[in-house]
Design a protein around this motif. Structure first.
Motif, PDB file in Angstrom:
ATOM      1  N   ASN A  58       0.796  -1.222   0.000  1.00 23.00           N
ATOM      2  CA  ASN A  58       0.000   0.000   0.000  1.00 23.00           C
ATOM      3  C   ASN A  58       0.833   1.278   0.000  1.00 23.00           C
ATOM      4  O   ASN A  58       0.269   2.377   0.081  1.00 23.00           O
ATOM      5  N   CYS A  59       2.151   1.149  -0.057  1.00 22.85           N
ATOM      6  CA  CYS A  59       3.041   2.317  -0.037  1.00 22.85           C
ATOM      7  C   CYS A  59       3.874   2.335  -1.309  1.00 22.85           C
ATOM      8  O   CYS A  59       4.607   1.374  -1.580  1.00 22.85           O
ATOM      9  N   LEU A  60       3.787   3.403  -2.052  1.00 23.63           N
ATOM     10  CA  LEU A  60       4.422   3.470  -3.365  1.00 23.63           C
ATOM     11  C   LEU A  60       5.922   3.227  -3.304  1.00 23.63           C
ATOM     12  O   LEU A  60       6.478   2.533  -4.154  1.00 23.63           O
ATOM     13  N   ARG A 158      -7.647   1.165  -3.726  1.00 24.58           N
ATOM     14  CA  ARG A 158      -7.963  -0.118  -3.093  1.00 24.58           C
ATOM     15  C   ARG A 158      -7.625  -0.131  -1.591  1.00 24.58           C
ATOM     16  O   ARG A 158      -7.779  -1.172  -0.933  1.00 24.58           O
ATOM     17  N   ASN A 159      -7.175   1.000  -1.058  1.00 27.91           N
ATOM     18  CA  ASN A 159      -6.820   1.092   0.362  1.00 27.91           C
ATOM     19  C   ASN A 159      -7.647   2.186   1.046  1.00 27.91           C
ATOM     20  O   ASN A 159      -7.125   3.222   1.453  1.00 27.91           O
ATOM     21  N   PHE A 187      -0.657  -0.439 -12.800  1.00 28.53           N
ATOM     22  CA  PHE A 187      -1.100   0.942 -12.670  1.00 28.53           C
ATOM     23  C   PHE A 187      -2.147   1.033 -11.559  1.00 28.53           C
ATOM     24  O   PHE A 187      -3.038   0.197 -11.447  1.00 28.53           O
ATOM     25  N   GLU A 188      -2.004   2.080 -10.737  1.00 32.25           N
ATOM     26  CA  GLU A 188      -2.891   2.263  -9.586  1.00 32.25           C
ATOM     27  C   GLU A 188      -3.624   3.588  -9.688  1.00 32.25           C
ATOM     28  O   GLU A 188      -3.024   4.626  -9.990  1.00 32.25           O
ATOM     29  N   ASP A 189      -4.942   3.560  -9.416  1.00 28.83           N
ATOM     30  CA  ASP A 189      -5.691   4.794  -9.238  1.00 28.83           C
ATOM     31  C   ASP A 189      -5.311   5.397  -7.892  1.00 28.83           C
ATOM     32  O   ASP A 189      -5.143   4.680  -6.903  1.00 28.83           O
ATOM     33  N   ALA A 190      -5.172   6.726  -7.857  1.00 33.19           N
ATOM     34  CA  ALA A 190      -4.821   7.409  -6.615  1.00 33.19           C
ATOM     35  C   ALA A 190      -5.924   8.388  -6.230  1.00 33.19           C
ATOM     36  O   ALA A 190      -6.390   9.171  -7.065  1.00 33.19           O
TER      37      ALA A 190
END
Length: 203
Positions: A58-60, A158-159, A187-190
């Motif tokens: 969960n941490c980039l 997602r978090n 790829f992650e949505d922020a």
């Protein structure tokens, strides 16, 4: 109310826009926590706690696996980038027993008088409100002592638990940035939150 030792202010720049070195990084104090500069003695427990998959995923910027030497290398950068006014990273420690439980930081843009808030808490201490408590202290530090105008933070969509912390800190949801970053090849949505100094002053 958190107690903050004297610290340089982002408004104290010289004619070149640089913040002079005036004092070491402060220690922040809350009811249950001490937020202090990291030392090399913290490296083993940083590796242990941040090395958990549930933290890293969960941490980039946290790698997995968290290999030997990584924590030492990371901690060694702190004094220089603090002196430059670019970063203030704090170890989160329980007052009771002086036990290290996590990390919280501000990554600072002097030019725009803003900073990005980042944090993690070790899994054994989840659900106790420690992240919110530490967040309130460092936001106060950012606005009152560093003279920032804006503090923002983001989390992977997602978090949602991280978003709830941001809401408790008085931050406003600004929107979802689709596929904004890449974590481990995906790829992650922020989701982005922020709080302005004038809003903080009204809380």
């Amino acid at each position: 109310m958190p107690v903050v030792l004297p610290v340089l202010n982002i408004k104290d720049c010289n004619e070149h826009g640089e913040i002079p070195v005036k004092t070491r990084q402060p220690v922040l104090s809350t009811e249950r926590l001490i937020l202090r500069p990291f030392t090399m003695d913290d490296a083993p427990i940083v590796r242990q706690l941040a090395g958990e998959y549930e933290i890293a995923v969960n941490c980039l910027c946290i790698p997995h696996p968290y290999e030997k030497g990584m924590a030492e290398s990371w901690i060694s950068t702190h004094p220089d980038i603090f002196d430059k006014g670019e970063f203030a990273g704090f170890a989160i420690e329980l007052r009771a027993g002086q036990k290290f439980i996590g990390s919280i930081s501000l990554t600072i843009s002097q030019e725009h008088e803003k900073a990005e808030l980042g944090y993690w808490i070790g899994m054994p201490w989840w659900g106790n409100g420690y992240c919110t408590e530490a967040g309130r202290a460092i936001i106060r530090y950012g606005f009152i002592d560093l003279g920032l105008n804006r503090i923002f933070a983001g989390h992977f969509s997602r978090n949602p638990a991280s978003g709830r912390v941001m809401e408790k800190l008085g931050m406003t949801f600004e929107g979802c940035i689709r596929e904004h970053v890449k974590k481990w090849g995906n790829f992650e949505d922020a989701k982005l939150y922020s709080i302005l100094r004038r809003e903080y002053e009204q809380i």
